[in-house]
Design a protein around this motif. Structure first.
Motif, short mmCIF file in Angstrom:
data_model
loop_
_atom_site.label_atom_id
_atom_site.label_comp_id
_atom_site.label_asym_id
_atom_site.label_seq_id
_atom_site.Cartn_x
_atom_site.Cartn_y
_atom_site.Cartn_z
N GLY A 261 10.63 -6.80 23.63
CA GLY A 261 11.95 -6.72 24.20
C GLY A 261 12.13 -5.40 24.94
N ILE A 262 11.63 -4.32 24.33
CA ILE A 262 11.76 -3.01 24.97
C ILE A 262 10.89 -2.96 26.23
N ILE A 263 9.65 -3.47 26.10
CA ILE A 263 8.77 -3.50 27.28
C ILE A 263 9.43 -4.31 28.39
N GLY A 264 9.95 -5.50 28.03
CA GLY A 264 10.57 -6.36 29.03
C GLY A 264 11.79 -5.71 29.67
N TYR A 265 12.55 -4.97 28.87
CA TYR A 265 13.73 -4.29 29.39
C TYR A 265 13.34 -3.31 30.50
N PHE A 266 12.32 -2.51 30.22
CA PHE A 266 11.91 -1.53 31.24
C PHE A 266 11.26 -2.23 32.43
N MET A 267 10.53 -3.30 32.15
CA MET A 267 9.89 -4.00 33.27
C MET A 267 10.92 -4.52 34.26
N GLN A 268 11.96 -5.19 33.75
CA GLN A 268 12.91 -5.75 34.70
C GLN A 268 13.73 -4.66 35.36
N ARG A 269 13.92 -3.56 34.65
CA ARG A 269 14.66 -2.47 35.24
C ARG A 269 13.92 -1.89 36.45
N TYR A 270 12.60 -1.87 36.33
CA TYR A 270 11.83 -1.30 37.43
C TYR A 270 11.09 -2.36 38.22
N PHE B 19 11.92 -12.48 27.18
CA PHE B 19 12.96 -13.21 27.90
C PHE B 19 14.30 -13.22 27.20
N ALA B 20 14.36 -12.91 25.89
CA ALA B 20 15.66 -12.93 25.22
C ALA B 20 16.10 -11.51 24.84
N PHE B 21 15.29 -10.82 24.05
CA PHE B 21 15.66 -9.46 23.65
C PHE B 21 15.93 -8.57 24.86
N SER B 22 15.02 -8.63 25.83
CA SER B 22 15.18 -7.74 26.98
C SER B 22 16.49 -8.05 27.71
N GLU B 23 16.83 -9.34 27.80
CA GLU B 23 18.07 -9.72 28.48
C GLU B 23 19.29 -9.22 27.73
N VAL B 24 19.27 -9.33 26.38
CA VAL B 24 20.47 -8.89 25.66
C VAL B 24 20.58 -7.37 25.64
N PHE B 25 19.44 -6.68 25.64
CA PHE B 25 19.53 -5.22 25.74
C PHE B 25 20.17 -4.83 27.06
N LYS B 26 19.81 -5.57 28.10
CA LYS B 26 20.44 -5.32 29.39
C LYS B 26 21.91 -5.73 29.34
N GLY C 13 26.62 2.83 28.95
CA GLY C 13 25.91 1.56 28.82
C GLY C 13 24.54 1.75 28.18
N ILE C 14 23.81 2.77 28.69
CA ILE C 14 22.48 3.04 28.16
C ILE C 14 22.59 3.44 26.69
#
Lengths: 500, 151
Positions: free
Chosen positions: A419-428, A213-220, B76-77
């Motif tokens: 964070g990386i997993i969450g980033y891809f999850m929300q992306r897709y 919920f935090a890392f993934s959001e900031v990566f985005k 961005g990526i």
């Protein structure tokens, strides 16, 4: 409710240290809730590590302050810059922003804090009355019911989050898989630990969710460089006027009660409560056409419903050990870390702790009202902090937060991985909330499923012949099916519109 | 969205097979078959079904058309990837350099990456936040942060 115990609880909480911590929690919660892009779930996850070193009562009170503050905070940015700070403030935006455009930002903000406070207090009363009854009832639950309860909670959160039930179920199952890392709850055999001693106790909870919920959001967040919208509205009024209160009190009471009930359904949270409260106010209003154009009742209804969830969501959390939504799932994890294991046994064996939590929630709501009213101008300034300062700071808080629980860098790496997993999850389009609930409910689901089957000698019919269990499982299935149908209809409609 | 859904489905299948294979090595309960592998196998089974449905839907062209495509050349990526690398380096250096220096540098780098060009602000925020976090955790909460020669 036992008044004597409640007063004991109040005495426990009303100490200067504890009060200061609650106030710090409320302010921190409001700030994070108010910052667009930082959800209440993320806020609580980032602030939980600050409570680790504290004694139980202080830590828990501070957590409750953070929780109430974060649930309210989102409405500030919804009203001022038309961006809900948290998903549950989306309904506040509908009338709050038009009011701000008319130059009545102060009126909207003061009403939103007043309605939040009322929502919090009414739901607090409901919690105090209802949760002991439910816990008494739940003392009769045994393994099959607890299994069904876990499945029920998971299926509700799957039905309400994301656009695809299929992906939601996949996320939930993935979360349950993660939850099965570590020592098997029944036999004690280490599973899927990849040889890491650090994983024997299971996946580290706070690092995992800081990752999701935090890392993934900031990566985005670093992908797009956006300049934060500046707050233009002038805030002239700090207290709601008597006329507004007179106009809104019925709406507030109704919305708070609705919010409490919705909050108390495992899986359903603040965003739903806010929208249900809002549409109910609109439906019963004499001038429904004013809604959406800056109707103060709309703000009141949405905020009362949203914060009505706070007490409501605490009901299943405390009496059954099942979180009401993603935010309370984090809260539950933090409680467990403080050594409090919510559930019917808590009421039977540690009623003093329960009453301290009650008292803490009440005080947290009062602090919310005071901090909210006094700090409106300050919070309005906070939301214009630029992203290029905010995001790096959140990175550091995420890292320190995941480190703090066990003083272990392993946990930070674990958080980064998620964070990386969450980033891809929300992306897709895979929702993350089901994972969070699965992490909490997984061990409960597994151990109770196996226990139930051991008792029944492997006979699966126990799940159908026990009425409470059967009803819960039926409702779980029903919620998944109805939301699948709803989504299919929506997709069909979208496709038709696309082809036109 | 077709490709992403197929990849997600394949990952789901791979994960399920991993779990099934691994759980074969768990001690077994031969009477009721309710040993440590019981629950993970149910999950793996569910995941296989869901992943297969997702893949079939994607192949039939019925997946929901949502997310944007992932271009590695998108600035961005690239920024996300640089951030990730910076974070990894930060973590690797943490024990050697010490929390305070490492964090100040890391914060300033990220702010620069996000196009902050007000250097005074940058230094003030980086130093201020680092010391604030350090003191709150170390002094108020008694949680030792990894220390190097600084602190």
């Amino acid at each position: 409710m036992d008044l004597g115990l409640f007063i004991d609880g109040l005495v426990n909480i009303l100490q200067i240290n504890t009060l200061l911590l609650i106030i710090a929690g409320v302010i921190g919660g409001i700030m994070i809730g108010a910052l667009p892009g930082l959800t209440a779930t993320m806020g609580v996850a980032l602030l939980v590590p600050f409570t680790f070193g504290l004694p139980v009562e202080q830590g828990v009170s501070m957590l409750l302050g953070i929780f109430c503050g974060a649930m309210y905070g989102g409405s500030i940015s919804a009203i001022l810059i038309r961006t809900p700070g948290t998903p549950s403030a989306a309904a506040t935006l509908l009338d709050g922003y038009p009011l701000a455009q008319k130059g009545e930002a102060g009126r909207a903000l003061s009403m939103s804090i007043f309605a939040s406070f009322c929502g919090g207090m009414i739901s607090f009363i409901m919690m105090v009355i209802l949760s002991p009854q439910i816990s008494k009832f739940a003392l009769n639950f045994s393994a099959p019911e607890y299994f069904a309860l876990a499945v029920f909670g998971l299926s509700i959160i799957i039905s309400v989050s994301g656009n695809s039930v299929l992906k939601g179920i996949m996320a939930g199952v993935f979360g349950l898989m993660i939850a099965s890392i570590g020592l098997d709850p029944v036999s004690g055999f280490p599973r899927f630990t990849f040889g890491f001693m650090n994983l024997f106790e299971g996946p580290p909870f706070i690092p995992t969710l800081i990752g999701l919920f935090a890392f993934s959001e900031v990566f985005k967040g670093v992908e797009k460089i956006v300049t934060q919208a500046k707050v233009e509205a002038k805030i002239t009024r700090l207290l709601p006027s008597r006329a507004d209160i007179k106009k809104c009190w019925k709406t507030i009471v109704k919305s708070s009660i609705l919010g409490s009930f919705i909050g108390s359904i495992p899986g359903a949270g603040g965003d739903i409560a806010a929208f249900v409260g809002y549409s109910e106010a609109k439906r019963t209003s004499k001038n429904p056409e004013n809604f959406g154009k800056g109707e103060i009742q709309g703000v009141a209804a949405a905020e009362a419903g949203n914060n009505g969830c706070t007490g409501g969501a605490m009901i299943p959390l405390l009496s059954l050990g099942v979180p009401g939504d993603a935010v309370t799932a984090v809260l539950l994890g933090a409680f467990i870390m403080q050594g409090i294991r919510p559930g019917p046994l808590l009421y039977r064996d540690h009623i003093d702790v329960v009453y301290s939590i009650f008292a803490g929630l009440m005080i947290a709501n009062i602090c919310l009202l005071i901090c909210g009213l006094l700090g409106i101008r300050f919070f309005a300034r906070i939301i214009s902090i630029n992203r290029n300062i905010l995001l790096p700071v959140i990175f550091v808080l995420s890292i320190v937060g995941s480190y703090a629980m066990r003083n272990s860098l392993f946990d930070v790496w674990f958080a980064l991985l998620f964070g990386i997993i969450g980033y891809f999850m929300q992306r897709y389009d895979f929702p993350a909330s089901p994972i969070l609930l699965a992490l909490i409910l997984g061990p409960m689901a597994e151990s109770n499923l196996r226990r139930a089957l051991i008792v029944s000698q492997g006979d699966y019919s126990v799940f159908i012949t026990r009425p409470i269990c059967a009803v819960l499982l039926f409702l779980a299935l029903l919620s998944l099916i109805t939301s699948t149908i709803r989504q299919l209809r929506l997709q069909k409609k979208m496709r038709q519109e696309a082809s036109l | 969205m077709k490709k992403a859904d197929i990849i997600a489905g394949l990952l789901g299948l791979a994960l399920s097979f991993y779990i099934i294979v691994q759980s074969g090595k768990f001690p077994e309960d031969h009477v009721l078959l309710l040993g440590p592998s019981f629950f993970p196998r149910i999950l793996a089974g569910l995941m296989v079904v869901m992943s297969t449905v997702l893949i079939i839907k994607a192949l039939l062209g019925k997946s929901a058309p949502t997310a944007e495509k992932l271009y590695i050349k998108d600035p961005g990526i690239q920024r996300s990837i640089i951030t990730l690398i910076a974070t990894v380096i930060y973590l690797l250096l943490l024990k050697r350099v010490g929390f305070i220096v490492d964090t100040i540098v890391y914060l300033m780098f990220l702010m620069y990456l996000l196009k902050l060009r007000d250097y005074l602000k940058m230094v003030l925020v980086a130093v201020g936040v680092t010391f604030a976090v350090y003191y709150v955790f170390k002094v108020a909460l008694n949680i030792a942060l990894p220390l190097g020669f600084w602190g």
